[in-house]
Design an enzyme around this catalytic site. Structure first.
Site, short mmCIF file in Angstrom:
data_model
loop_
_atom_site.label_atom_id
_atom_site.label_comp_id
_atom_site.label_asym_id
_atom_site.label_seq_id
_atom_site.Cartn_x
_atom_site.Cartn_y
_atom_site.Cartn_z
N ASP A 11 0.85 -1.18 0.00
CA ASP A 11 0.00 0.00 0.00
C ASP A 11 0.89 1.24 0.00
O ASP A 11 1.61 1.50 0.97
CB ASP A 11 -0.88 -0.06 1.26
CG ASP A 11 -1.78 1.15 1.42
OD1 ASP A 11 -1.68 2.13 0.65
OD2 ASP A 11 -2.60 1.12 2.36
N ASP A 35 -5.42 7.02 -6.38
CA ASP A 35 -5.75 8.42 -6.13
C ASP A 35 -6.70 8.54 -4.94
O ASP A 35 -6.47 9.33 -4.02
CB ASP A 35 -6.38 9.01 -7.39
CG ASP A 35 -6.53 10.51 -7.36
OD1 ASP A 35 -5.85 11.19 -6.57
OD2 ASP A 35 -7.34 11.03 -8.15
N TYR A 122 -7.73 3.93 -16.50
CA TYR A 122 -7.24 4.50 -17.76
C TYR A 122 -6.82 3.43 -18.76
O TYR A 122 -6.45 3.72 -19.88
CB TYR A 122 -6.09 5.47 -17.51
CG TYR A 122 -6.51 6.79 -16.86
CD1 TYR A 122 -7.83 7.05 -16.51
CD2 TYR A 122 -5.58 7.77 -16.61
CE1 TYR A 122 -8.21 8.25 -15.93
CE2 TYR A 122 -5.94 8.98 -16.02
CZ TYR A 122 -7.26 9.20 -15.69
OH TYR A 122 -7.62 10.40 -15.12
#
Length: 169
Positions: A11, A35, A122
């Site tokens: 993480d 994000d 994306y």
């Protein structure tokens, strides 16, 4: 060069480094994936600081304090949306790494952690994205003293295995 690049599965919000890179969206105001995790861990003040930055262009990078993260800085970069590979996506992704590492250097960061940029929503192909990440990071480190070390932080086993295989070859 190998001693300056490392790989872990984990993480990124827990990394005790000078800077972490955020795979941000162009608004810089938070989103999903890495994000969202970074914005949540840094605290609500991050969105307020990012709002003042006025967004970020694809391939560029902007810096904020790490706030509640162990990292001193967050380097926000906006990866390209994959549109088949013939719209300059590879060069834009390469610019993400160059811009992020340049920001780390300008802020005297000795240690930087970087996630997989562009491979989530994306849809950038994971192996190609990892190849670009490794090539651009090696090129940058060959000609710059800072950062001293870069750690690629993969959240998934799939990305970790791709990076491991590429770094081992």
């Amino acid at each position: 060069m190998e001693e300056r690049i490392s790989l872990i599965k984990g993480d990124i919000t827990t990394m005790q480094v000078d800077a972490i890179v955020n795979a941000a969206n162009s608004s810089l105001l938070g989103g999903g994936g890495v994000d969202g995790a970074i914005h949540k861990a840094a605290g609500p003040g991050l969105a307020e600081i990012c709002r003042l930055l006025g967004g970020c262009e694809t391939g560029e990078a902007k810096v904020t304090p790490g706030l509640h993260l162990p990292a001193k800085y967050i380097i926000h970069t906006v990866g390209p949306v994959w549109k088949g590979g013939d719209k300059g996506e590879a060069e834009l992704l390469a610019n993400c790494y160059r811009s992020s590492l340049n920001q780390a250097k300008q802020h005297d960061c000795k240690t930087v952690a970087i996630p997989n940029i562009g491979t989530g929503i994306y849809r950038f192909p994971k192996k190609l994205a990892a190849e670009i990440a490794i090539i651009e990071t090696k090129k940058f480190l060959e000609s710059n003293n800072l950062p001293l070390t870069v750690t690629f932080v993969c959240f998934s086993d799939e990305n970790f295995n791709i990076y491991r295989d590429l770094l081992d070859s």
